[in-house]
Scaffold this active site. Structure first.
Site, PDB file in Angstrom:
ATOM      1  N   SER A 149       0.617  -1.156  -0.123  1.00 26.50           N
ATOM      2  CA  SER A 149      -0.067   0.049  -0.192  1.00 26.50           C
ATOM      3  C   SER A 149       0.726   1.395  -0.031  1.00 26.50           C
ATOM      4  CB  SER A 149      -1.002   0.088   1.228  1.00 26.50           C
ATOM      5  OG  SER A 149      -1.762   1.174   1.396  1.00 26.50           O
ATOM      6  N   GLY A 150       0.576   2.147  -1.093  1.00 26.43           N
ATOM      7  CA  GLY A 150       1.186   3.526  -0.861  1.00 26.43           C
ATOM      8  C   GLY A 150       2.391   3.475  -1.864  1.00 26.43           C
ATOM      9  N   ASN A 181      -1.285   5.724   2.538  1.00 30.23           N
ATOM     10  CA  ASN A 181      -1.581   6.136   1.079  1.00 30.23           C
ATOM     11  C   ASN A 181      -2.743   7.082   1.087  1.00 30.23           C
ATOM     12  OD1 ASN A 181      -2.035   6.325  -1.557  1.00 30.23           O
ATOM     13  ND2 ASN A 181      -2.131   4.053  -1.738  1.00 30.23           N
ATOM     14  N   SER A 231      -5.650   5.489  -1.364  1.00 25.12           N
ATOM     15  CA  SER A 231      -5.572   4.035  -1.257  1.00 25.12           C
ATOM     16  C   SER A 231      -6.668   3.291  -1.834  1.00 25.12           C
ATOM     17  CB  SER A 231      -5.384   3.537   0.123  1.00 25.12           C
ATOM     18  OG  SER A 231      -5.253   2.085   0.207  1.00 25.12           O
ATOM     19  N   SER A 232      -6.703   2.473  -2.717  1.00 30.18           N
ATOM     20  CA  SER A 232      -7.678   1.397  -3.085  1.00 30.18           C
ATOM     21  C   SER A 232      -8.361   0.378  -2.081  1.00 30.18           C
ATOM     22  CB  SER A 232      -7.090   0.580  -4.243  1.00 30.18           C
ATOM     23  OG  SER A 232      -6.717   1.429  -5.668  1.00 30.18           O
ATOM     24  N   GLU A 270      -0.510  -4.789   3.508  1.00 31.29           N
ATOM     25  CA  GLU A 270      -0.706  -3.977   4.380  1.00 31.29           C
ATOM     26  C   GLU A 270      -0.605  -4.289   5.991  1.00 31.29           C
ATOM     27  OE1 GLU A 270      -4.151  -1.587   3.221  1.00 31.29           O
ATOM     28  OE2 GLU A 270      -5.365  -2.799   4.571  1.00 31.29           O
ATOM     29  N   THR A 327      -2.196   2.340  -8.351  1.00 36.61           N
ATOM     30  CA  THR A 327      -3.339   2.995  -8.797  1.00 36.61           C
ATOM     31  C   THR A 327      -2.711   3.868  -9.833  1.00 36.61           C
ATOM     32  OG1 THR A 327      -4.688   2.431  -6.905  1.00 36.61           O
ATOM     33  CG2 THR A 327      -5.315   4.385  -8.663  1.00 36.61           C
ATOM     34  N   GLY A 387      -2.844  -3.179  -2.036  1.00 38.91           N
ATOM     35  CA  GLY A 387      -1.406  -3.967  -1.763  1.00 38.91           C
ATOM     36  C   GLY A 387      -1.342  -4.489  -0.267  1.00 38.91           C
TER      37      GLY A 387
END
Length: 811
Positions: free
Chosen positions: A75-76, A125, A128-129, A349, A80, A347
């Site tokens: 994540s981050g 993030n 973040s998705s 996390e 995306t 991602g």
């Protein structure tokens, strides 16, 4: 040094490594940069996401194959944004016709729409998705014709609670920037006025402009077919969710409660289109079936708050599903030749509190990492061993046991599902069950608290908290709330969101237990892996350079850790010592025999055929395995791709303007004089064509006349079986035409038949083991010509004769 010079991309073999710069880099993206990558090989330009997109697109075009681009990282790390660069590049390659431009805009506009409803700020993030997305762009002869979005596990718990420093989904903050909409929904501008904004201080984000983003969101809605009326209904539901969160409950004795805050009840009921009294009653009471009777029981304060939050989460989840469904309806196309999928999924996390959603998210990343290992480390090395290629084994960390721990029978998902079935089960009984039943070196009980367990993931240890896990795994929405929405709502969208819920059904469907989240998600992930495996994969591995989300900061130890668990160091070792290209002999012959000069003779032994092709192009530094070819230098195969592209481009130029190329190859078939001749066979979307080497059309079979194909992969021939009306007299029976082409591998036939299936042609292709000997007998053809009217489309045919083998009704 590379990071300081804004060189954020590099390669390991064909895998792109992308480091998130956390800033805009001038001159790195845009149409002028895209032009440098169009039609170029990866080594001809600097490493870039555009190069990966170019490679996927050209591979799709040249091989008429389905491709996928897998973008992974924690994540981050910038997944995306990278997916947007990839999609923008692919869209830019399309033609400029108005129809294609409209499709392209619709596809691209799904990004801001899904980001608004599916992304949120987390501590790691800002964008973040909070769901997984696999976006397939469907092509018709190289131009976008439509698309398909598959979404995975939206983090619905975020609707009612966010950890410190985090936000709810972007769209809530976006809609509060519109004064007119706020007035319509009875909302205030202050984020502190809403319980479902757990940390109002996190509402302002330096990298986001909620007002501007809201304009992009509503514009995107229009593009994907969500009109003004639908938008009003959607925002009405979202406003109703915010008001729901402000409803409080007071105890009325030990087991009863009453909803208070009349203003919030009134506003929520109004926006959801239900009566205030019905909403207040449904939130504080529950109907329980006992045999054939139904009994309404009261809920205490805790259970009433649980019912409120369950309704809010379910409403948002259903709205998100509806938006994805509407987008899919808009971008759907019935016919396509090929596709490119882009995977942008949450991602790996580790949060302050990790619950059921984090377990699912991290499991997905385990599976994706396993797929990458299969392709680049274990699979490649195992292939060298089986094929007898000299190789020194490279050791690597294999995360397959971790995947098994989570998804096997008796694993985490299985035990959570078992506990979810029992009415008396609690989060306390769940943690006890996990501790008593799991014995695995990647699992242990937590030491920070009694409700925790630890999984040793490929990317590090994660402590999970079982509080709320059972609720997250099962449908906790009480039937009273479902019935109220389905049968009592005046909001046109809210009314249909729960129509398929078991509580709204009758008969057997009404008693059916909804599937658990774990079982649904496990199936979704398995289906995703199957989809990725069926396509040619291209990888982008994203790296997060620092935890501050700031440009210009490179934390070396953080990056080393990501390099370690992503297996990139082992990947470098295998890539340096390994082979850039490998392919089975028959597939290689099928794909590249047309790069040879002239018309090569049929070679039934694919290994010998492979050697002949390599000799013709002067290839060096390769090895022949037992069933596959291995080429060391990628430039060798890239040069062959150039030759193959020139051949396919010339073949496509012969086609009518209203048809597109699916397949072309050099074959032996009949010319207009019905003599066996060297011709070019071309398959288009409208039929089968045979051209002379000079480009003159010899014969054409329209697709609607073709009944089926037969082919002999051992003897290298294919026959098109078609029916034409008789021409001599009206009562003449139809003429059966069967057209033979030789020098074709079975893999070629199977490939273009699959593509024709995507176009809607259910063309059957049956294998044959017989030899069409009479197809090479000129005298027999002359006799056959007398059996039919010579004006029957200018094509000879053979009436079936008892003594002729079934495969030999040729001409």
């Amino acid at each position: 040094k590379r990071h300081g010079a804004d060189e954020i991309y590099t390669y390991i073999g064909e895998v792109l490594i992308a480091v998130n710069p956390y800033k805009s880099i001038s001159g790195l993206y845009g149409s002028s940069v895209m032009k440098k990558y169009v039609g170029k090989k990866a080594y001809q330009n600097n490493p870039h996401a555009y190069a990966i997109a170019e490679n996927a697109y050209r591979s799709m075009q040249l091989s008429t194959s389905n491709e996928c681009i897998v973008i992974t990282g924690e994540s981050g790390s910038g997944k995306t944004e990278t997916s947007k660069f990839v999609m923008n590049y692919i869209a830019a390659l399309s033609s400029k016709s108005k129809k294609v431009q409209k499709v392209k805009e619709q596809l691209l506009e799904t990004n801001p729409l899904l980001e608004a409803f599916g992304n949120a700020k987390t501590r790691r993030n800002d964008n973040s998705s909070r769901f997984g997305k696999y976006f397939q762009i469907l092509f018709m002869y190289g131009d976008p014709a439509g698309g398909k979005i598959s979404q995975y596990l939206l983090e619905k718990n975020r609707v009612t609670f966010q950890q410190e420093g985090e936000r709810n989904f972007h769209v809530f903050y976006q809609m509060l920037t519109d004064g007119s909409l706020r007035s319509q929904l009875g909302l205030s501008k202050s984020h502190a006025d809403y319980r479902y904004f757990s940390d109002p201080g996190a509402a302002k984000v330096r990298t986001l402009d909620d007002s501007s983003d809201f304009s992009a969101t509503t514009r995107a809605m229009e593009w994907v077919g969500i009109n003004g009326q639908d938008q009003s209904a959607i925002f009405g539901v979202l406003g109703g969710i915010l008001h729901l969160g402000n409803i409080d409950f007071e105890a009325q004795g030990r087991d009863k409660s009453v909803a208070v805050n009349d203003q919030a009840i009134r506003a929520a009921a109004d926006l959801l289109g239900v009566q205030e009294s019905d909403l207040a009653m449904a939130l504080t009471h529950r109907t329980v079936k006992s045999g054939i009777e139904s009994v309404r029981t009261s809920l205490n304060v805790e259970k009433a708050a649980f019912a409120r939050d369950s309704l809010a989460k379910s409403l948002y989840g259903k709205v998100f599903e509806w938006i994805v469904h509407r987008a899919n309806e808009t971008i759907h196309c019935e016919q396509y030749t090929t596709s490119i999928g882009v995977l942008d999924i949450y991602g790996f996390e580790i949060l302050g509190i990790n619950g059921f959603e984090q377990l699912c998210i991290n499991h997905t990343n385990e599976r994706l990492h396993q797929l990458f290992i299969e392709l680049t480390l274990r699979g490649e090395q195992e292939e060298y061993r089986k094929e007898g290629i000299r190789w020194t084994k490279v050791d690597f960390f294999d995360n397959l046991p971790i995947c098994s721990l989570i998804e096997k029978r008796g694993g985490l998902y299985s035990l959570i599902d078992e506990e979810s079935i029992f009415p008396q089960a609690t989060d306390e009984t769940l943690i006890k069950k996990l501790g008593n039943n799991i014995r695995d070196r990647h699992f242990r009980m937590g030491t920070q608290g009694p409700m925790q367990f630890v999984v040793k993931h490929y990317a590090g240890e994660v402590t999970y908290d079982t509080n709320g896990m059972l609720d997250s795994n099962k449908d906790t929405l009480f039937s009273d709330l479902v019935m109220m929405m389905v049968f009592g709502s005046r909001n046109p969208l809210a009314k249909i969101l729960f129509q398929d819920h078991p509580a709204a059904q009758t008969g057997n469907k009404a008693n059916k237990r909804p599937p658990t989240t774990a079982s649904q998600y496990k199936k979704q992930v398995n289906d995703l892996m199957d989809t990725l495996k069926k396509a040619s994969q291209h990888y982008i591995r994203c790296i997060k350079p620092n935890d501050q989300k700031r440009g210009g900061i490179f934390q070396e130890e953080l990056c080393r850790e990501q390099v370690r668990y992503l297996g990139l160091q082992e990947n470098v070792t295998v890539r340096r010592a390994g082979y850039a290209f490998r392919m089975e002999f028959e597939e290689f012959c099928s794909k590249y025999k047309n790069v040879q000069k002239g018309h090569p003779e049929w070679e039934p032994n694919a290994k010998k055929g492979t050697e002949r092709i390599l000799k013709s192009v002067g290839a060096r530094d390769y090895e022949m395995g037992k069933t596959k070819l291995f080429i060391k230098d990628a430039k060798t195969i890239l040069g062959m791709e150039d030759d193959r592209k020139r051949f396919l481009d010339e073949a496509a130029q012969n086609l009518p303007e209203d048809d597109g190329l699916i397949f072309a190859d050099k074959v032996v078939a009949f010319n207009k004089r019905y003599a066996r001749s060297q011709v070019v066979m071309v398959v288009g979307g409208k039929g089968f064509y045979w051209y002379s080497t000079g480009g003159e059309l010899e014969h054409f079979f329209p697709m609607e006349r073709i009944e089926f194909l037969s082919y002999n992969p051992d003897a290298g021939w294919m026959c098109v079986h078609a029916t034409y009306p008789g021409r001599k007299e009206e009562e003449d029976p139809p003429v059966q035409l069967n057209w033979l082409s030789e020098n074709i591998y079975g893999a070629e036939v199977e490939n273009f038949v699959e593509v024709l299936g995507n176009l809607g042609y259910d063309l059957q292709a049956s294998k044959s083991s017989s030899i069409p000997s009479d197809a090479q007998d000129p005298q027999l053809y002359k006799e056959n010509l007398k059996l039919v009217n010579r004006q029957a489309l200018g094509l000879p045919a053979l009436r079936n004769r008892p003594e002729a083998p079934a495969c030999c009704t040729i001409q």
